[in-house]
Scaffold this motif. Structure first.
Motif, short mmCIF file in Angstrom:
data_model
loop_
_atom_site.label_atom_id
_atom_site.label_comp_id
_atom_site.label_asym_id
_atom_site.label_seq_id
_atom_site.Cartn_x
_atom_site.Cartn_y
_atom_site.Cartn_z
N LEU A 198 -27.82 50.80 28.08
CA LEU A 198 -27.29 52.03 27.49
C LEU A 198 -27.35 52.01 25.98
CD1 LEU A 198 -25.87 54.75 27.90
CD2 LEU A 198 -23.69 53.52 27.98
N THR A 199 -27.12 50.85 25.37
CA THR A 199 -27.20 50.68 23.92
C THR A 199 -27.61 49.26 23.60
OG1 THR A 199 -25.90 50.62 21.87
CG2 THR A 199 -24.71 50.28 23.91
N SER A 200 -28.26 49.07 22.46
CA SER A 200 -28.72 47.73 22.08
C SER A 200 -27.57 46.77 21.86
CB SER A 200 -29.56 47.84 20.80
OG SER A 200 -28.80 48.38 19.73
N GLU A 201 -26.36 47.28 21.63
CA GLU A 201 -25.20 46.41 21.43
C GLU A 201 -24.86 45.60 22.68
OE1 GLU A 201 -22.26 48.77 18.42
OE2 GLU A 201 -22.56 49.66 20.40
N LEU A 202 -25.35 46.03 23.83
CA LEU A 202 -25.00 45.37 25.09
C LEU A 202 -25.97 44.25 25.47
CD1 LEU A 202 -24.13 48.56 27.17
CD2 LEU A 202 -22.58 47.15 25.79
N VAL A 203 -27.05 44.11 24.72
CA VAL A 203 -28.06 43.10 25.05
C VAL A 203 -27.52 41.70 24.78
CG1 VAL A 203 -30.37 42.24 24.55
CG2 VAL A 203 -29.93 44.70 24.54
N GLY A 204 -27.54 40.85 25.79
CA GLY A 204 -27.11 39.46 25.64
C GLY A 204 -25.62 39.27 25.50
N VAL A 205 -24.83 40.29 25.81
CA VAL A 205 -23.37 40.21 25.67
C VAL A 205 -22.76 39.73 26.98
CG1 VAL A 205 -21.26 41.54 25.30
CG2 VAL A 205 -23.27 41.98 23.90
N GLY A 206 -21.79 38.84 26.89
CA GLY A 206 -21.14 38.32 28.08
C GLY A 206 -20.11 39.28 28.66
N ASP A 207 -19.29 39.86 27.79
CA ASP A 207 -18.23 40.77 28.23
C ASP A 207 -18.67 42.21 27.98
OD1 ASP A 207 -15.90 42.13 28.81
OD2 ASP A 207 -14.58 40.67 27.82
N LEU A 208 -19.37 42.79 28.94
CA LEU A 208 -19.92 44.14 28.78
C LEU A 208 -18.83 45.21 28.66
CD1 LEU A 208 -22.96 44.01 31.23
CD2 LEU A 208 -23.01 44.02 28.73
N PRO A 209 -17.78 45.19 29.49
CA PRO A 209 -16.74 46.23 29.35
C PRO A 209 -16.10 46.24 27.96
CG PRO A 209 -16.54 45.15 31.47
CD PRO A 209 -17.55 44.36 30.69
N LYS A 210 -15.85 45.07 27.40
CA LYS A 210 -15.25 45.01 26.07
C LYS A 210 -16.23 45.49 25.01
CE LYS A 210 -12.71 41.95 22.94
NZ LYS A 210 -12.18 40.58 22.74
N ALA A 211 -17.51 45.14 25.16
CA ALA A 211 -18.52 45.57 24.20
C ALA A 211 -18.67 47.09 24.20
CB ALA A 211 -19.85 44.90 24.52
N LEU A 212 -18.66 47.71 25.38
CA LEU A 212 -18.78 49.17 25.45
C LEU A 212 -17.53 49.83 24.87
CD1 LEU A 212 -20.36 51.65 26.31
CD2 LEU A 212 -19.27 51.49 28.56
N TRP A 213 -16.37 49.26 25.13
CA TRP A 213 -15.12 49.80 24.59
C TRP A 213 -15.16 49.87 23.07
CZ3 TRP A 213 -10.75 52.36 25.27
CH2 TRP A 213 -9.67 52.14 24.42
#
Length: 312
Positions: free
Chosen positions: A112-127
């Protein structure tokens, strides 16, 4: 000599008893001081020093307790909020967000967004995303719409702060005070759509909010029914990076604003941006992965999405 020895022996024993009594007294005194936090030990000097600021600390504690008594009573919202898990903390919401992100990537082949690439905690990153606003809506049994999830950027869209999310999402203790105008289902066979344009909050001409160039996709759950997998829609997800306010202002995540271009302006900008991309690649010989080309293409796609949403 025997008497002298006798007297000497008893004198020595009396001295030992006196020493033991003195030692016991010192130990009792040390213990009482320790319990009252009234002394400090300096190991390097092998002696005890009674603290002179005990009364001061005691007074400070008394004042601190006094302040607690004088605190004003929390409002109902503050009290409820202190006991409520944030959207990226609650297990049910984390599962919902994870399913939504997986569904988007499955339908589009990209995150959905480049910020989510390689992130462990996806719900927190999207928040906490600074690039994308996202809400998930569903339909209640009586037919009304409910917002099941909204991240900080979505809250910013409707003028709310992070700790006010329950005014949009709603909850048992806090009344939902903002209602979005978003469809709770995608009709027909379509399960994903880009370039979606929708007025989500109506009001005066200067207050109406319109999401522009948004993504929307159906969130489904599969279950085995009578030997067959059956998909059931459990919500519709919406994601956007900019929105129109009134008729003339385009807002971006983070508080930036710019003029909201009309259709003829967008067509001209798309043509100019496409020419810039060709110049970078053909005249300057830059590859597709060059940062300048990547940024130029990203802006071109944004303008095209915005133009497509207006054409609809």
């Amino acid at each position: 000599p025997d008497r002298v020895l006798y007297l000497g022996y008893h004198t020595m024993m009396h001295s030992r008893r006196l020493a033991n009594a003195t030692t016991l007294f010192i130990l009792i005194w040390i213990t009482s001081c320790y319990l009252m936090e009234g002394f400090t030990i300096h190991p390097q000097h092998h002696h005890l020093q009674v603290s002179t600021n005990y009364n001061t600390r005691l007074e400070a504690k008394s004042k601190k307790k006094g302040k607690k008594k004088s605190n004003k009573k929390q409002s109902g919202f503050e009290w409820a909020n202190s006991f409520t898990l944030k959207p990226f903390e609650a297990a049910s919401t984390r599962d919902l967000v994870s399913a939504a992100l997986a569904s988007f990537e499955g339908r589009t082949g990209k995150p959905l967004t480049s910020e989510l690439v390689g992130v462990g905690d996806l719900p927190k990153a999207l928040w906490n995303s600074n690039e994308i606003a996202c809400v998930i809506v569903d339909k209640l049994k009586e037919g009304s719409m409910i917002v099941k999830y909204a991240n900080i950027a979505a809250l910013e869209t409707v003028g709310l702060k992070a700790d006010e999310y329950q005014r949009l999402v709603g909850g048992d203790d806090v009344e939902q005070t903002i209602t979005l105008d978003l469809p709770t289902e995608m009709k027909g066979e379509k399960r994903y759509e880009s370039g979606y344009n929708k007025k989500i909050l109506r009001g005066d001409n200067d207050d109406a909010l319109t999401i522009v160039g948004a993504h929307r996709w159906a969130l489904e759950k599969s279950a085995l029914v009578e030997g067959k997998f059956v998909s059931t829609t459990i919500g519709v997800c919406y994601a956007w990076s900019e929105w129109g306010k009134g008729e003339d202002t385009m807002c971006e995540i983070g508080g930036n604003t710019k003029p909201w271009l009309k259709m003829e302006d967008l067509e001209e900008n798309v043509t100019k941006q496409a020419a810039l991309v060709r110049k970078l690649k053909e005249e300057e010989g830059l590859g597709n992965k060059d940062p300048r080309v990547v940024d130029a293409v990203k802006e071109l796609l944004r303008l095209k999405d915005q133009l497509a949403s207006i054409e609809k």
